[in-house]
Scaffold this motif. Structure first.
Motif, PDB file in Angstrom:
ATOM      1  N   GLN A  80     -31.054 -28.105  20.021  1.00 19.33           N
ATOM      2  CA  GLN A  80     -30.067 -27.029  20.121  1.00 19.33           C
ATOM      3  C   GLN A  80     -29.545 -26.996  21.554  1.00 19.33           C
ATOM      4  OE1 GLN A  80     -28.904 -25.070  17.601  1.00 19.33           O
ATOM      5  NE2 GLN A  80     -30.144 -26.366  16.272  1.00 19.33           N
ATOM      6  N   LEU A  81     -28.222 -27.055  21.691  1.00 17.19           N
ATOM      7  CA  LEU A  81     -27.606 -27.063  23.011  1.00 17.19           C
ATOM      8  C   LEU A  81     -26.724 -25.829  23.174  1.00 17.19           C
ATOM      9  CD1 LEU A  81     -26.572 -30.816  23.034  1.00 17.19           C
ATOM     10  CD2 LEU A  81     -28.518 -29.796  24.197  1.00 17.19           C
ATOM     11  N   ALA A  82     -26.571 -25.391  24.408  1.00 16.50           N
ATOM     12  CA  ALA A  82     -25.699 -24.255  24.706  1.00 16.50           C
ATOM     13  C   ALA A  82     -24.250 -24.628  24.436  1.00 16.50           C
ATOM     14  CB  ALA A  82     -25.872 -23.836  26.160  1.00 16.50           C
ATOM     15  N   GLN A  83     -23.421 -23.634  24.144  1.00 16.55           N
ATOM     16  CA  GLN A  83     -22.022 -23.882  23.804  1.00 16.55           C
ATOM     17  C   GLN A  83     -21.266 -24.570  24.938  1.00 16.55           C
ATOM     18  OE1 GLN A  83     -20.478 -23.782  20.885  1.00 16.55           O
ATOM     19  NE2 GLN A  83     -18.811 -24.717  22.017  1.00 16.55           N
ATOM     20  N   ASN A  84     -21.546 -24.206  26.181  1.00 18.96           N
ATOM     21  CA  ASN A  84     -20.849 -24.846  27.296  1.00 18.96           C
ATOM     22  C   ASN A  84     -21.225 -26.329  27.412  1.00 18.96           C
ATOM     23  OD1 ASN A  84     -23.461 -24.191  28.180  1.00 18.96           O
ATOM     24  ND2 ASN A  84     -22.795 -23.923  30.299  1.00 18.96           N
ATOM     25  N   VAL A  85     -22.449 -26.685  27.086  1.00 24.36           N
ATOM     26  CA  VAL A  85     -22.881 -28.091  27.100  1.00 24.36           C
ATOM     27  C   VAL A  85     -22.181 -28.860  25.972  1.00 24.36           C
ATOM     28  CG1 VAL A  85     -24.850 -29.653  26.865  1.00 24.36           C
ATOM     29  CG2 VAL A  85     -25.087 -27.529  28.163  1.00 24.36           C
ATOM     30  N   LEU A  86     -22.123 -28.254  24.787  1.00 22.43           N
ATOM     31  CA  LEU A  86     -21.427 -28.892  23.657  1.00 22.43           C
ATOM     32  C   LEU A  86     -19.957 -29.122  23.987  1.00 22.43           C
ATOM     33  CD1 LEU A  86     -22.953 -26.898  20.652  1.00 22.43           C
ATOM     34  CD2 LEU A  86     -23.474 -29.249  21.325  1.00 22.43           C
ATOM     35  N   SER A  87     -19.320 -28.144  24.611  1.00 20.18           N
ATOM     36  CA  SER A  87     -17.909 -28.273  24.984  1.00 20.18           C
ATOM     37  C   SER A  87     -17.702 -29.393  25.991  1.00 20.18           C
ATOM     38  CB  SER A  87     -17.377 -26.961  25.554  1.00 20.18           C
ATOM     39  OG  SER A  87     -17.321 -25.978  24.562  1.00 20.18           O
ATOM     40  N   GLU A  88     -18.606 -29.503  26.947  1.00 21.92           N
ATOM     41  CA  GLU A  88     -18.491 -30.557  27.957  1.00 21.92           C
ATOM     42  C   GLU A  88     -18.683 -31.946  27.336  1.00 21.92           C
ATOM     43  OE1 GLU A  88     -17.712 -32.434  31.434  1.00 21.92           O
ATOM     44  OE2 GLU A  88     -17.400 -30.314  30.971  1.00 21.92           O
ATOM     45  N   ILE A  89     -19.640 -32.063  26.426  1.00 22.07           N
ATOM     46  CA  ILE A  89     -19.865 -33.338  25.740  1.00 22.07           C
ATOM     47  C   ILE A  89     -18.629 -33.723  24.935  1.00 22.07           C
ATOM     48  CG2 ILE A  89     -21.175 -34.459  23.880  1.00 22.07           C
ATOM     49  CD1 ILE A  89     -23.637 -32.880  24.933  1.00 22.07           C
ATOM     50  N   GLU A  90     -18.080 -32.768  24.194  1.00 24.12           N
ATOM     51  CA  GLU A  90     -16.876 -33.032  23.393  1.00 24.12           C
ATOM     52  C   GLU A  90     -15.722 -33.468  24.290  1.00 24.12           C
ATOM     53  OE1 GLU A  90     -13.118 -31.097  21.461  1.00 24.12           O
ATOM     54  OE2 GLU A  90     -14.283 -30.265  23.099  1.00 24.12           O
ATOM     55  N   LYS A  91     -15.541 -32.801  25.415  1.00 25.03           N
ATOM     56  CA  LYS A  91     -14.464 -33.148  26.350  1.00 25.03           C
ATOM     57  C   LYS A  91     -14.648 -34.552  26.913  1.00 25.03           C
ATOM     58  CE  LYS A  91     -12.335 -31.611  30.705  1.00 25.03           C
ATOM     59  NZ  LYS A  91     -11.944 -32.945  31.018  1.00 25.03           N
ATOM     60  N   ARG A  92     -15.858 -34.891  27.329  1.00 19.71           N
ATOM     61  CA  ARG A  92     -16.114 -36.215  27.908  1.00 19.71           C
ATOM     62  C   ARG A  92     -15.874 -37.338  26.892  1.00 19.71           C
ATOM     63  NH1 ARG A  92     -21.482 -35.730  31.732  1.00 19.71           N
ATOM     64  NH2 ARG A  92     -20.592 -34.211  33.179  1.00 19.71           N
ATOM     65  N   VAL A  93     -16.322 -37.126  25.657  1.00 23.31           N
ATOM     66  CA  VAL A  93     -16.122 -38.146  24.622  1.00 23.31           C
ATOM     67  C   VAL A  93     -14.630 -38.339  24.359  1.00 23.31           C
ATOM     68  CG1 VAL A  93     -16.456 -38.660  22.170  1.00 23.31           C
ATOM     69  CG2 VAL A  93     -18.377 -37.860  23.538  1.00 23.31           C
ATOM     70  N   CYS A  94     -13.889 -37.251  24.202  1.00 25.12           N
ATOM     71  CA  CYS A  94     -12.446 -37.352  23.934  1.00 25.12           C
ATOM     72  C   CYS A  94     -11.697 -37.967  25.113  1.00 25.12           C
ATOM     73  CB  CYS A  94     -11.875 -35.982  23.583  1.00 25.12           C
ATOM     74  SG  CYS A  94     -12.475 -35.345  22.014  1.00 25.12           S
ATOM     75  N   ASP A  95     -12.038 -37.558  26.324  1.00 26.73           N
ATOM     76  CA  ASP A  95     -11.396 -38.120  27.514  1.00 26.73           C
ATOM     77  C   ASP A  95     -11.679 -39.610  27.649  1.00 26.73           C
ATOM     78  OD1 ASP A  95     -10.439 -35.608  28.056  1.00 26.73           O
ATOM     79  OD2 ASP A  95     -11.710 -35.263  29.819  1.00 26.73           O
ATOM     80  N   SER A  96     -12.891 -40.032  27.334  1.00 25.40           N
ATOM     81  CA  SER A  96     -13.247 -41.450  27.456  1.00 25.40           C
ATOM     82  C   SER A  96     -12.446 -42.324  26.494  1.00 25.40           C
ATOM     83  CB  SER A  96     -14.749 -41.646  27.231  1.00 25.40           C
ATOM     84  OG  SER A  96     -15.084 -41.467  25.871  1.00 25.40           O
ATOM     85  N   LEU A  97     -12.011 -41.735  25.381  1.00 28.32           N
ATOM     86  CA  LEU A  97     -11.205 -42.472  24.411  1.00 28.32           C
ATOM     87  C   LEU A  97      -9.711 -42.434  24.749  1.00 28.32           C
ATOM     88  CD1 LEU A  97     -12.939 -41.338  21.102  1.00 28.32           C
ATOM     89  CD2 LEU A  97     -13.032 -43.614  22.142  1.00 28.32           C
ATOM     90  N   GLY A  98      -9.346 -41.689  25.780  1.00 30.84           N
ATOM     91  CA  GLY A  98      -7.943 -41.603  26.187  1.00 30.84           C
ATOM     92  C   GLY A  98      -7.191 -40.451  25.560  1.00 30.84           C
ATOM     93  N   PHE A  99      -7.899 -39.482  25.002  1.00 26.12           N
ATOM     94  CA  PHE A  99      -7.268 -38.341  24.340  1.00 26.12           C
ATOM     95  C   PHE A  99      -7.248 -37.083  25.214  1.00 26.12           C
ATOM     96  CE2 PHE A  99      -8.679 -40.616  20.354  1.00 26.12           C
ATOM     97  CZ  PHE A  99      -7.394 -40.892  19.894  1.00 26.12           C
ATOM     98  N   ASN A 100      -7.289 -37.232  26.538  1.00 16.53           N
ATOM     99  CA  ASN A 100      -7.434 -36.059  27.401  1.00 16.53           C
ATOM    100  C   ASN A 100      -6.272 -35.074  27.324  1.00 16.53           C
ATOM    101  OD1 ASN A 100      -5.986 -38.094  28.594  1.00 16.53           O
ATOM    102  ND2 ASN A 100      -6.743 -37.711  30.650  1.00 16.53           N
ATOM    103  N   GLY A 101      -5.055 -35.476  27.015  1.00 13.26           N
ATOM    104  CA  GLY A 101      -3.942 -34.532  26.909  1.00 13.26           C
ATOM    105  C   GLY A 101      -3.581 -34.181  25.480  1.00 13.26           C
ATOM    106  N   HIS A 102      -4.328 -34.720  24.527  1.00 11.71           N
ATOM    107  CA  HIS A 102      -3.986 -34.563  23.110  1.00 11.71           C
ATOM    108  C   HIS A 102      -4.543 -33.256  22.535  1.00 11.71           C
ATOM    109  CE1 HIS A 102      -2.478 -38.729  22.187  1.00 11.71           C
ATOM    110  NE2 HIS A 102      -2.944 -38.861  23.423  1.00 11.71           N
ATOM    111  N   GLN A 103      -3.835 -32.739  21.541  1.00  6.40           N
ATOM    112  CA  GLN A 103      -4.288 -31.537  20.834  1.00  6.40           C
ATOM    113  C   GLN A 103      -5.494 -31.882  19.975  1.00  6.40           C
ATOM    114  OE1 GLN A 103      -0.543 -31.518  18.927  1.00  6.40           O
ATOM    115  NE2 GLN A 103       0.195 -29.698  20.007  1.00  6.40           N
ATOM    116  N   ARG A 104      -6.457 -30.959  19.944  1.00  3.09           N
ATOM    117  CA  ARG A 104      -7.621 -31.180  19.086  1.00  3.09           C
ATOM    118  C   ARG A 104      -8.253 -29.849  18.708  1.00  3.09           C
ATOM    119  NH1 ARG A 104      -9.515 -33.236  24.199  1.00  3.09           N
ATOM    120  NH2 ARG A 104     -11.199 -31.939  25.028  1.00  3.09           N
ATOM    121  N   ILE A 105      -8.938 -29.887  17.579  1.00  4.98           N
ATOM    122  CA  ILE A 105      -9.692 -28.732  17.107  1.00  4.98           C
ATOM    123  C   ILE A 105     -11.092 -29.232  16.809  1.00  4.98           C
ATOM    124  CG2 ILE A 105      -9.906 -26.966  15.317  1.00  4.98           C
ATOM    125  CD1 ILE A 105      -6.868 -27.129  14.943  1.00  4.98           C
TER     126      ILE A 105
END
Length: 147
Positions: A80-105
């Motif tokens: 179980q991870l804190a929400q801020n940690v989950l958000s950071e992981i999601e951001k890093r994964v998306c940014d690494s794929l080149g989706f840093n400016g893209h809309q996402r849910i």
């Protein structure tokens, strides 16, 4: 951590709104749905964000491939991870794929032994209106899992 891209095999079945409806549906389970996060959207609600993403996708008429990129980020059983940690992981994964400016849910699901995040990404950039398809995404995802 395991990250998996879920490809849509048939482009006529690609439906951003349908995917988000599935991801945000509690399915009559008390603890299935956790935090839902909108990124790079001007909208404040999920419904409005869906409309915004669909309008962006319709602005690109040349792309013939699936315009939605679906990721699942899954963690070890019982982890179980804190929400801020989950958000950071999601951001890093998306940014690494080149989706840093893209809309996402993204939506956190708690309905299995493994906490996981579903991420629906609009592959059409909201201002440039061009499609981004990550090259050798499996390598990038493996590197992110190692980190």
């Amino acid at each position: 951590m395991i990250v998996k891209h879920i490809p849509m095999r048939s482009t006529h079945k690609s439906d951003f709104a349908g995917l988000i409806d599935y991801l945000t549906d509690a399915q009559s389970k008390e603890h299935r749905l956790g935090h839902v996060k909108l990124t790079n959207c001007h909208a404040d609600s999920v419904r409005d964000a869906i409309s915004e993403v669909l309008a962006t996708q319709q602005s690109n008429t040349r792309a013939k491939n699936d315009k939605t990129y679906h990721l699942i980020i899954s963690f070890r059983a019982g982890e179980q991870l804190a929400q801020n940690v989950l958000s950071e992981i999601e951001k890093r994964v998306c940014d690494s794929l080149g989706f840093n400016g893209h809309q996402r849910i993204s939506a956190v699901h708690n309905d299995t032994d493994n906490l996981h995040i579903h991420v629906a990404i609009n592959k059409i950039h909201p201002t440039r209106h061009i499609m981004h398809e990550p090259y050798a995404a499996y390598r990038t995802l493996a590197e992110q899992c190692d980190k």
